[in-house]
Design an enzyme around this catalytic site. Structure first.
Site, PDB file in Angstrom:
ATOM      1  N   SER A 118      33.028  36.585  28.994  1.00 20.21           N
ATOM      2  CA  SER A 118      32.299  35.413  29.464  1.00 20.21           C
ATOM      3  C   SER A 118      31.079  35.107  28.583  1.00 20.21           C
ATOM      4  O   SER A 118      30.370  36.025  28.177  1.00 20.21           O
ATOM      5  CB  SER A 118      31.807  35.627  30.884  1.00 20.21           C
ATOM      6  N   ASN A 162      33.177  48.907  34.864  1.00 24.04           N
ATOM      7  CA  ASN A 162      32.163  48.323  33.978  1.00 24.04           C
ATOM      8  C   ASN A 162      31.143  47.553  34.792  1.00 24.04           C
ATOM      9  O   ASN A 162      31.452  46.966  35.833  1.00 24.04           O
ATOM     10  CB  ASN A 162      32.820  47.447  32.906  1.00 24.04           C
ATOM     11  N   GLY A 172      27.454  43.124  33.013  1.00 26.36           N
ATOM     12  CA  GLY A 172      26.500  42.123  33.496  1.00 26.36           C
ATOM     13  C   GLY A 172      26.309  40.956  32.531  1.00 26.36           C
ATOM     14  O   GLY A 172      25.182  40.509  32.291  1.00 26.36           O
ATOM     15  N   PHE A 173      27.426  40.459  31.981  1.00 29.80           N
ATOM     16  CA  PHE A 173      27.392  39.280  31.096  1.00 29.80           C
ATOM     17  C   PHE A 173      26.420  39.462  29.922  1.00 29.80           C
ATOM     18  O   PHE A 173      25.524  38.636  29.702  1.00 29.80           O
ATOM     19  CB  PHE A 173      26.997  38.013  31.878  1.00 29.80           C
ATOM     20  N   SER A 181      32.862  37.866  38.666  1.00 29.31           N
ATOM     21  CA  SER A 181      32.401  39.157  38.145  1.00 29.31           C
ATOM     22  C   SER A 181      31.448  39.780  39.149  1.00 29.31           C
ATOM     23  O   SER A 181      30.558  39.097  39.664  1.00 29.31           O
ATOM     24  CB  SER A 181      31.688  38.969  36.807  1.00 29.31           C
ATOM     25  N   ASN A 232      29.104  41.862  38.634  1.00 29.66           N
ATOM     26  CA  ASN A 232      27.898  42.447  38.051  1.00 29.66           C
ATOM     27  C   ASN A 232      26.744  41.473  37.852  1.00 29.66           C
ATOM     28  O   ASN A 232      25.753  41.812  37.213  1.00 29.66           O
ATOM     29  CB  ASN A 232      28.261  43.116  36.725  1.00 29.66           C
ATOM     30  N   THR A 233      26.884  40.261  38.356  1.00 28.79           N
ATOM     31  CA  THR A 233      25.776  39.299  38.310  1.00 28.79           C
ATOM     32  C   THR A 233      25.437  38.954  39.753  1.00 28.79           C
ATOM     33  O   THR A 233      26.287  38.414  40.470  1.00 28.79           O
ATOM     34  CB  THR A 233      26.181  38.034  37.516  1.00 28.79           C
ATOM     35  N   LYS A 278      38.529  31.693  37.999  1.00 28.24           N
ATOM     36  CA  LYS A 278      38.928  33.109  38.089  1.00 28.24           C
ATOM     37  C   LYS A 278      38.418  33.714  39.392  1.00 28.24           C
ATOM     38  O   LYS A 278      37.233  33.633  39.705  1.00 28.24           O
ATOM     39  CB  LYS A 278      38.373  33.876  36.893  1.00 28.24           C
ATOM     40  N   ASN A 335      39.892  39.161  38.863  1.00 29.16           N
ATOM     41  CA  ASN A 335      38.828  39.911  38.182  1.00 29.16           C
ATOM     42  C   ASN A 335      38.866  41.373  38.652  1.00 29.16           C
ATOM     43  O   ASN A 335      39.785  41.780  39.357  1.00 29.16           O
ATOM     44  CB  ASN A 335      37.480  39.255  38.493  1.00 29.16           C
ATOM     45  N   THR A 336      37.853  42.138  38.307  1.00 29.30           N
ATOM     46  CA  THR A 336      37.767  43.551  38.723  1.00 29.30           C
ATOM     47  C   THR A 336      37.382  43.641  40.206  1.00 29.30           C
ATOM     48  O   THR A 336      36.857  42.690  40.781  1.00 29.30           O
ATOM     49  CB  THR A 336      36.703  44.271  37.888  1.00 29.30           C
ATOM     50  N   TYR A 392      43.690  43.976  29.841  1.00 33.80           N
ATOM     51  CA  TYR A 392      42.569  44.482  29.084  1.00 33.80           C
ATOM     52  C   TYR A 392      42.513  46.021  29.135  1.00 33.80           C
ATOM     53  O   TYR A 392      42.556  46.685  28.103  1.00 33.80           O
ATOM     54  CB  TYR A 392      41.249  43.859  29.588  1.00 33.80           C
TER      55      TYR A 392
HETATM   56  C1  LIG Z   1      34.885  46.287  30.149  1.00 32.38           C
HETATM   57  C2  LIG Z   1      35.326  45.033  30.849  1.00 32.38           C
HETATM   58  C3  LIG Z   1      34.595  43.868  30.706  1.00 32.38           C
HETATM   59  C4  LIG Z   1      35.009  42.696  31.356  1.00 32.38           C
HETATM   60  N1  LIG Z   1      34.296  41.532  31.172  1.00 32.38           N
HETATM   61  C5  LIG Z   1      34.743  40.390  31.749  1.00 32.38           C
HETATM   62  C6  LIG Z   1      34.061  39.160  31.547  1.00 32.38           C
HETATM   63  O1  LIG Z   1      33.082  39.081  30.805  1.00 32.38           O
HETATM   64  N2  LIG Z   1      34.534  38.043  32.171  1.00 32.38           N
HETATM   65  C7  LIG Z   1      35.649  38.070  32.980  1.00 32.38           C
HETATM   66  O2  LIG Z   1      36.042  37.041  33.517  1.00 32.38           O
HETATM   67  N3  LIG Z   1      36.316  39.230  33.172  1.00 32.38           N
HETATM   68  C8  LIG Z   1      35.892  40.368  32.591  1.00 32.38           C
HETATM   69  N4  LIG Z   1      36.584  41.537  32.796  1.00 32.38           N
HETATM   70  C9  LIG Z   1      37.754  41.535  33.717  1.00 32.38           C
HETATM   71  C10 LIG Z   1      39.081  41.401  32.971  1.00 32.38           C
HETATM   72  O3  LIG Z   1      39.175  40.164  32.323  1.00 32.38           O
HETATM   73  C11 LIG Z   1      40.258  41.547  33.954  1.00 32.38           C
HETATM   74  O4  LIG Z   1      40.208  40.488  34.886  1.00 32.38           O
HETATM   75  C12 LIG Z   1      40.244  42.858  34.721  1.00 32.38           C
HETATM   76  O5  LIG Z   1      39.778  43.911  33.906  1.00 32.38           O
HETATM   77  C13 LIG Z   1      41.616  43.241  35.260  1.00 32.38           C
HETATM   78  O6  LIG Z   1      42.554  43.419  34.220  1.00 32.38           O
HETATM   79  P1  LIG Z   1      42.936  44.869  33.597  1.00 32.38           P
HETATM   80  O7  LIG Z   1      43.212  45.780  34.744  1.00 32.38           O
HETATM   81  O8  LIG Z   1      44.115  44.608  32.717  1.00 32.38           O
HETATM   82  O9  LIG Z   1      41.743  45.297  32.816  1.00 32.38           O
HETATM   83  C14 LIG Z   1      36.169  42.715  32.163  1.00 32.38           C
HETATM   84  C15 LIG Z   1      36.906  43.908  32.292  1.00 32.38           C
HETATM   85  C16 LIG Z   1      36.487  45.049  31.654  1.00 32.38           C
HETATM   86  C17 LIG Z   1      37.315  46.313  31.809  1.00 32.38           C
END
Ligand SMILES: Cc1cc2nc3c(=O)[nH]c(=O)nc-3n(C[C@H](O)[C@H](O)[C@H](O)COP(=O)(O)O)c2cc1C
Length: 394
Positions: free
Chosen positions: A118, A143, A146-147, A209, A211-212, A249, A280-281, A352
């Site tokens: 992001s 993680n 926090g952007f 996310s 973390n914000t 998202k 997302n997470t 990811y």
């Molecule tokens: C280290 C890390 C940083 C991430 N940063 C972002 C982010 O900046 N923006 C966002 O929309 N998702 C972010 N994600 C979420 C991923 O895009 C994804 O939605 C999530 O990790 C689930 O997919 P995965 O299990 O394949 O990792 C992040 C995930 C991880 C592991």
């Protein structure tokens, strides 16, 4: 003198030749994206490096563009997402290339589309370190970045250059965030839409996310309505050639009621975005987690998220009657995981965390296995399989 005697000079030459041989073999395996080499030799060494440092090295290596796997996408994987044609449905999710540094390299690795970000309007450092944690036993990551973002201006310049370098070859998503201390959260997303529309193939409004502070509450009905109507108005104000699909998202932690509210909003004409990214997470911690880092604060991704996100894909697909395109993401490590998301209703998928554990060959593995699964189940294309197993995943 015995000619077979190993003199110190001969011994040194032998060591040099052997080292050169090992280095050449490793370099070839790395660049050709050899799966076994990565899994057995390379990734275990990478796991000795702190996760954020490993992340930075990975972005730098991908940016160099030296890794070129030898796999041609077969016709069966070619698919449509929104109005875009993808050579395959497996993308790299937001978070790997947060600053837009490695777009062309990621494209060369064989991802069907690349989502950067992001990105926040102003540069900001993100949370204090350490802020990324491996959960090795669970094949997961927590993680709380926090952007951390270089901000619109810098990322825009990088993406402009990437467009020059790899042109329209790459399908580029730009994921938008808001500044932590912003007093106008909606305004931050509007700025993102105006700034990046001319470079992106699609834009993502990331309000999920964990973390914000306060970000996820923007998924509430009234705030979401204001946000999406403003964002769509901003898009309409742009020249027609610059108007791009906009996706939202979602978090996997929304209750069924919350999800239905979100769907009601996006069904409203004023807020009719083009697609949803699920998910997302999660802030949940399943009791099955074994790793010592399971208690770290932040968003959990990887294997423990897989079922939860697939179920959410199925719910969203069902409750929208399959009318809103979905990108499925969360815990995809294999072709079967990708196939499940597609059967649950995803038109395309992203990963990811699997990239963190298996390195670049993961893209090829998922694609190869998905190709086989589509054939074995009698599908002629990805599109044919979308939503075909929705009830199974509810
Ligand atoms: C280290 C890390 C940083 C991430 N940063 C972002 C982010 O900046 N923006 C966002 O929309 N998702 C972010 N994600 C979420 C991923 O895009 C994804 O939605 C999530 O990790 C689930 O997919 P995965 O299990 O394949 O990792 C992040 C995930 C991880 C592991």
């Amino acid at each position: 003198m015995n000619p077979n005697r190993v003199t110190p000079n001969k011994f040194r030459s032998l060591i040099k030749i052997t080292s050169l041989g090992v280095a050449t073999f490793s370099a070839v395996c790395l660049c050709r994206s050899n799966e076994k080499f990565y899994d057995r030799m390379f990734m275990p060494i990478v796991r000795l490096i702190p996760p954020e440092t490993a992340h930075r090295i990975a972005v730098f290596s991908v940016k160099l563009g030296l890794i070129r796997p030898s796999y041609q996408d077969p016709g069966i994987l070619r698919t449509k997402l929104l109005d875009m044609t993808l050579s395959n449905p497996v993308g790299i999710a937001a978070g790997f290339d947060k600053q837009g540094e490695a777009v062309c390299g990621l494209n060369r690795l064989g991802f069907g589309f690349v989502e950067v970000g992001s990105v926040t309007p102003k540069p900001q450092p993100g949370n204090p370190r350490p802020r990324v944690f491996r959960l090795n036993e669970d094949k997961a990551i927590v993680n709380r970045y926090g952007f951390n973002s270089d901000g619109h201006k810098v990322v825009y310049e990088r993406l402009r250059k990437a467009r020059e370098e790899c042109g329209d070859e790459v399908v580029l998503g730009i994921n938008l965030g808001k500044n932590k201390l912003s007093t106008d959260a909606i305004g931050d997303y509007v700025k993102g839409v105006k700034k990046f529309s001319c470079l992106a193939d699609y834009l993502v409004i990331n309000i999920s996310s964990p973390n914000t502070p306060g970000l996820r509450s923007m998924q509430n009905k009234s705030t979401l309505h204001m946000l999406l109507s403003d964002v769509l108005k901003a898009r309409s104000s742009l020249p027609e050639t610059d108007r791009r699909p906009i996706l939202v998202k979602l978090a996997p932690d929304l209750s069924d009621e919350d999800v239905q509210e979100v769907i009601a909003v996006v069904k409203d004409k004023e807020c009719a975005v083009d697609g949803l990214i699920v998910s997302n997470t999660t802030i949940e911690r399943p009791p099955s987690l074994k790793s010592i880092n399971a208690g770290q604060l932040g968003g959990l991704s990887g294997v423990p998220l897989s079922q939860r996100s697939t179920q959410l894909v199925a719910k969203v697909y069902k409750w929208t009657d399959g009318k809103i395109p979905i990108i499925g993401v969360g815990g995809i490590f294999s072709g079967q995981d990708a196939f499940d998301k597609i059967l649950a209703g995803a038109s395309a998928v992203q990963l990811y965390t699997a990239f963190i554990y298996h390195g670049p060959p993961i893209a090829i593995r998922v694609k190869r296995e998905l190709e086989q699964l589509l054939q074995d189940n009698g599908y002629e294309s990805v599109q044919q399989a979308v939503g075909k197993g929705v009830d199974h995943f509810l």
